[in-house]
Write a protein that holds these residues in place. Structure first.
Motif, mmCIF file in Angstrom:
data_model
loop_
_atom_site.group_PDB
_atom_site.id
_atom_site.type_symbol
_atom_site.label_atom_id
_atom_site.label_comp_id
_atom_site.label_asym_id
_atom_site.label_seq_id
_atom_site.Cartn_x
_atom_site.Cartn_y
_atom_site.Cartn_z
ATOM 1 N N MET A 38 0.836 -1.053 -0.144
ATOM 2 C CA MET A 38 0.012 -0.137 0.040
ATOM 3 C C MET A 38 1.048 1.238 0.047
ATOM 4 N N ASN A 91 -4.848 6.262 -2.075
ATOM 5 C CA ASN A 91 -4.242 4.795 -1.736
ATOM 6 C C ASN A 91 -3.850 4.014 -3.001
ATOM 7 N N LEU A 120 -2.937 0.229 -4.049
ATOM 8 C CA LEU A 120 -2.818 -1.295 -3.325
ATOM 9 C C LEU A 120 -2.726 -2.021 -4.328
#
Length: 631
Positions: free
Chosen positions: A335, A397, A399
């Motif tokens: 992440m 974010n 991921l």
């Protein structure tokens, strides 16, 4: 039905299905959060079968099956430790139905089945003893011990029967006249006289090679078996033997020349499943001091020509070393958290300069016109005032969730990013040539796992995060980039299924810019009305979590298979030097204190004793229809 009506009904059905699927997925997510993975598997499966092209459903379904398989495997291990073999088998079968690649479940299932079959053969041996069939009883007990070395009850029965067994040498069952103990008492007697007495007591004929000398020897031996007496006399007199029939043995000097004359050799081809034949041949050449040994690279096989006992020793060495490597499934979560805070407040003058100009004709002006120039003829360009009141606060974010299967001591690499072309120009004798090289930019992870016997995993981990910076064009036209990197390397040990989180790879960039109107912008309080501030704060952090799961354990053989006699230094052999004094290989070492008698299990379906028992039929723990097609 009108076309638009059919279209409306189709859209309505799709919406209803999407709503039902979303609700079922939320329900399955809640089950997974509570650890109810079996129920989650069934729900995810129903959703995925309705929409097999949905990658998200597929990922959730696959993960649920993997988690449920791990739980059933752990339950099976607990049941196996308690001796509940049938329960353990069901749990292992359930784990394999959910995740067929879980090799350690297959290994544990084989172990459970061997223990069950060992109990079965022990019961068959006890039944044979009751019927007076000692031969079949001993065969059954040996089979029980070969399946489970910890079956001490079967080992005790073998030890009892061994005292009544006949002597077998070089593949011949000797026709010994009497099983009564042999006592020898000779002082400074000829060796041939000793063999004459042994022959009268046992009924075995001895033929001496012409080079055997009648040396003097002293022997005091009481209550020995025929094989013990023969082995001791041969060893102390530097003699060897060759069995030619059930009642005839040739005695010859134990020299290399005579051994080559009497001992036969055989050729054996060993087909290796896991070990590289080139490495294994060096092992055998060193351990056996073998000369007639070659490698067949295409078949990954070893061809060995040696004495039968050396061939037997080579087989034991390969059985202990030709093992499948352990394998690990690495579950990685990566992440990247970007926190971007920016503000642009104040007055922005565009342009930030005041310009003055005079009228011209075709871009020119005469000196006479300059003399006549008045203030009304001047053109003044004033900047435009823009009030900036922008403020941003952004959290982003990124991921990645890769799963990689890697073998023991292998190397797994993950690259999440892009390859940037960098162009360089080379000039040679007026000819310009461009070369393109690619630079990996992004997130690169390398992991080297080493699986230990206690299912701990050593991980050598390297992480590098890079990003493009300023682009620069050189004087020759080449394009280069400034690349910022953050990297870390570490070595750690995790247990099977343990998760480790890495963080702290932070890049913090803060910029402040202030633009003011001269004089006015410097006045206290009201000066802010004539100034502009542009602030930015960018913070990037990398978080990494890694969970290793052992898919295939390294099945190390037991002590009896990993450690064995290897003969004399000049004569490697799997058989003991004093063979008559060695315990039965199948029975293991004699037990000092017998364990409590084991209750024979009820007869269960099993194959004849001459063949390997067939696997028990799999009992489905979770009924699953065939997998939907993968798109």
């Amino acid at each position: 039905m009108p076309r638009y009506t059919r279209l409306l009904l189709s859209l309505l059905s799709a919406l209803i299905f999407a709503g039902c699927s979303a609700q079922m997925v939320r329900t399955a997510d809640e089950m997974a959060a509570r650890g109810e993975w079996d129920e989650a598997v069934l729900t995810y499966r129903d959703v995925y079968q309705k929409d097999p092209g949905n990658l998200g459903y597929r990922m959730k379904y696959t993960r649920a099956k993997s988690e449920a398989a791990q739980i059933h495997f752990a339950r099976g291990e607990e049941a196996l430790a308690k001796g509940e073999h049938e329960s353990a088998m069901l749990e292992f079968q359930a784990a394999l139905l959910l995740d067929s690649s879980l090799e350690k479940a297959k290994s544990s299932m084989r172990k459970a089945k061997k223990e069950m079959d060992s109990l079965y053969y022990y019961g068959k041996g006890m039944d044979a003893l009751k019927n007076g069939d000692e031969k079949d009883a001993k065969s059954a007990f040996k089979k029980a011990v070969s399946l489970n070395r910890e079956n001490q009850a079967a080992a005790i029965e073998i030890d009892r029967l061994k005292k009544q067994q006949k002597v077998v040498m070089d593949g011949y069952e000797l026709d010994i006249r009497s099983q009564s103990p042999i006592t020898l008492e000779f002082k400074d007697a000829g060796i041939k006289k000793v063999f004459e007495v042994i022959s009268k007591l046992s009924g075995i004929n001895f033929i001496f090679d012409s080079d055997v000398k009648d040396d003097r020897t002293t022997v005091f031996l009481k209550n020995a078996t025929f094989q013990q007496a023969l082995d001791l006399v041969l060893m102390t007199s530097r003699l060897s033997r060759k069995v030619v029939s059930e009642n005839t043995i040739i005695i010859y000097p134990a020299t290399p020349q005579k051994s080559a004359q009497y001992e036969e050799t055989m050729i054996r081809v060993f087909y290796l499943a896991n070990t590289d034949a080139k490495k294994a041949v060096n092992l055998l050449r060193t351990m056996l001091r073998a000369r007639d040994i070659i490698v067949h690279e295409e078949l990954n096989a070893i061809v060995l020509r040696a004495r039968p006992d050396a061939i037997e020793l080579a087989q034991k060495i390969l059985d202990a070393t030709d093992l499948a490597d352990a394998e690990v499934m690495l579950e990685v979560n990566i992440m990247e958290i970007n926190r971007n805070k920016a503000s642009n407040l104040g007055i922005d003058l565009s342009p930030d300069t005041i310009t003055a100009a005079v009228p011209t004709t075709n871009g020119t002006i005469t000196l006479g016109n300059l003399r006549k120039l008045a203030s009304g003829d001047l053109l003044i360009g004033l900047p435009t005032a823009i009030l900036n009141i922008k403020k941003e606060d952004l959290d982003a974010n990124i991921l990645a969730n890769p799963r990689i299967r890697v073998r023991n001591n292998g190397k797994a690499k993950i690259h999440v990013g892009e390859r940037v072309p960098i162009i360089t120009t080379t000039v040679n004798q007026g000819v310009s040539t461009e070369n393109v090289q690619y630079q990996d930019v992004g997130l690169k992870l390398s992991v080297e796992p080493t699986v230990r016997q206690d299912e701990d995993i050593d991980l050598k981990l390297g992480l590098e995060v890079s990003s493009l910076g300023t682009k620069t064009t050189t004087s020759s036209g080449s394009v280069v980039y400034q690349i910022g990197t953050r990297n870390t390397e570490t070595v750690l040990r995790l247990h099977d299924g343990e998760t480790q989180v890495f963080g702290g790879l932070i890049n913090d960039e803060e910029r402040k810019t202030v633009a003011r109107i001269p004089l006015l912008g410097e006045v206290p309080v009201i000066g802010k009305l004539f100034a502009r501030s542009d602030n930015s704060d960018v913070k990037t952090e990398i978080l990494l979590s890694i969970t290793p799961r052992v898919i295939r354990k390294l099945e190390v053989p037991d002590d009896a298979a990993a450690g064995f006699l290897s003969g004399r230094d000049e004569n490697p052999s799997a058989r003991p030097l004093l063979e008559g004094f060695a315990p039965d290989e199948q029975a293991g070492l004699p037990l000092k204190t017998p364990p409590p008698a084991m209750e024979a299990p009820q007869p269960m379906p099993a194959p004849p004793m001459q063949t390997q028992p067939e696997p028990y039929p799999a009992q489905p723990f979770i009924q699953q229809p065939p997998e939907p097609p993968m798109h």
